[in-house]
Design a protein around this motif. Structure first.
Motif: not given
Length: 143
Positions: A66-89
């Motif tokens: 469960r902890e790994l799944e939560e970390k995975c979801r958090a990392m995926e959310a961060q990845l999506q945020e970074k991809e969004k930032d990259n698109l804006e940049l």
């Protein structure tokens, strides 16, 4: 009668020996059964302990999963945020590249005009210099 008594005593002694033998066999059997019960109880305790440990490990693994799944979801959310930032940049970079291209074009146009103006003024200076020289020669001739 004495013979019968002897025979009966003999039979009684034989029966008593058989009873003693059977008691001894029964005691040995009971002892062996007690040892087997103790061995089985020990084995049962070991199996129970193993089962409890496996259940504990399974629960711990579930928690880790469960902890790994939560970390995975958090990392995926961060990845999506970074991809969004990259698109804006990238959009911003593309916009700035467009501005740089426009500025370069404008600069080339201004440079061309400047060179044309410089050429015209140089030509004008040459004409004025020639006129001045003629006037200087005329003034020298007249004086």
């Amino acid at each position: 009668v004495a013979m019968e008594t002897m025979s009966l005593e003999h039979q009684i002694q034989s029966v008593q020996r058989h009873i003693a033998f059977l008691k001894k066999e029964q005691m040995e059997l009971l002892h062996d059964l007690h040892l087997e019960i103790l061995r089985l109880q020990k084995h049962c305790s070991e199996l129970t302990h193993d089962l409890e440990m496996k259940e504990l490990e399974a629960r711990q693994q579930d928690v880790l999963d469960r902890e790994l799944e939560e970390k995975c979801r958090a990392m995926e959310a961060q990845l999506q945020e970074k991809e969004k930032d990259n698109l804006e940049l990238r959009k911003e970079l593309q916009h700035k590249e467009t501005l740089v291209a426009a500025l370069r074009s404008s600069l080339r146009t201004k440079e061309r005009r400047f060179l044309e103006e410089l050429k015209r003024r140089s030509h004008r200076v040459t004409i004025l210099d020639t006129e001045l020289q003629k006037q200087t020669e005329a003034a020298a001739y007249l004086s």
